[in-house]
Design an enzyme around this catalytic site. Sequence first.
Site: not given
Ligand code: SF4
Length: 490
Positions: A258, A310, A406, A408
């Site tokens: 991150h 991050e 997480s 994402n």
């Molecule tokens: Fe890299 Fe995107 Fe994976 Fe995060 S989600 S580690 S920014 S490729």
Amino acid sequence: MTGIVTTPLRSEWLALRGRMAADVVHTGRSSDGGLERTDERPVLIAGLAGALGNQLLPGDLVVADEIRGDAEPIPSYASPFLFGALQRAGLRVHHGPIVTTPRIVDAPDDRRALAATGALVVDTESALVAATAPSGQAAVIRAVVDTPEHRLLRPGTLIRGPKAMWALHRAAPVIDDWVAATCDREVLLASPRSFCAGVERAVEIVERALAKYGPPVYVRRQIVHNVHVVRDLERRGAIFVAEVSEIPAGSVTVLAAHGVAPQVRTDAAARSLRVIDATCPLVAKVHSEVRRFVARGNTVLLIGHSDHEEVVGTRGEAPGQVVVVSGPDEAGQVSVADPQRVSYVMQTTLAVDEAEQTAAILRERFPALTGPRSDDICYATTNRQLAVRAVARTADLVLVLGSANSSNSHRLVEVAAAEGSRAYLVDDASAVDLRWLRGARRIGVTAGASAPPQLVDDLIRCLSGLGRVAVTETNVVDEDIRFTLPREVT
Ligand code: SF4
């Protein structure tokens, strides 16, 4: 067709019957109870058992991951669902092999011999009844009544018996949920899903560092936001710490994917740490954008979640000149010293639509706003959101594999929910609530960029323990991105 619940003994049947909505079949002891071998229904066998080791106590429950008898071991694919559900119900529960023998096993030597095979408990019926179920679709829950220390046919059994029955009785609602969750279904698999190039690179860096320098290898913070990845690397000799101040001077140290604030590198250098940087190159790109904008004297509006690692790292590039904007509301209120000198960047793992909405408000409020040459939200985040959207449209339920921290993965849940589907984030199959599966015949499955692909395979196998599963994959884009490794590990 829903699953069938059986108990060998009438007393076991009584322990469940009063508390269950589903029917319970009393099969009788040491037989398959007349169940047809061609029966297409999943089967759950509930009853009492004898423990093979003293780590189990009377009244403990055991969920079989495998049922052993005379023939080949019978796998129980859905057992992680039951194990997790019973744990969450507050019961003391174990997960492991169950063995069926023709006669009751009571003598200590006989128990020891069976314990040496890895089995947790012994009974006289499960393997016989489980053999009537379709492959993988048998489940067993047994309550411990006797142990090597507390043997059968002793006065204490009068107390231990009711204790075990009470545990079965308490398990009844979970067994009802298992019945309601059984059905044939379709799994809609989103693609791309799971590991991205940045996560693969970060994990490989720690693995190579362990191989090259030997354990321990210290890692500042979780290398990626996933408990399974972290546990696996811990087993192999990685030590995860919150700050570099906890790391012995001179140690091999990996900085997580991150990214970190420059101050962390300064602190690491002060301790003479041998630093290997696993920052994802796409996060590093955002850091360099911040440095570029700050060098022009601009205030940088960082669209992201202020407590995410991050964002903490990116903001650390210039704490006095970077302002975090969490979403459209804050974008409408944020003020800057000089509206002619303002730029924006983004956290890489945001929801694409919301981040764009936030950026649009900033552009409207600050016409001189400058931004990155290309979008900061990374390819992996964008692709996984597109894929989950495609499957969520027709799914009754979407399961997203990923850990609670997480970012994402959370965004995937939100994107699926925005398409009108129920959606849940789970660390693994054992975290799936059986009640979510009731009536869910089309289940979308995906995984965040930090979740190992194996978790997806495990979840699908668990679902196939509740009925037949047909898997359809929806691929929205092919990914072939790879990042080079730092020289310290090549
Ligand atoms: Fe890299 Fe995107 Fe994976 Fe995060 S989600 S580690 S920014 S490729």
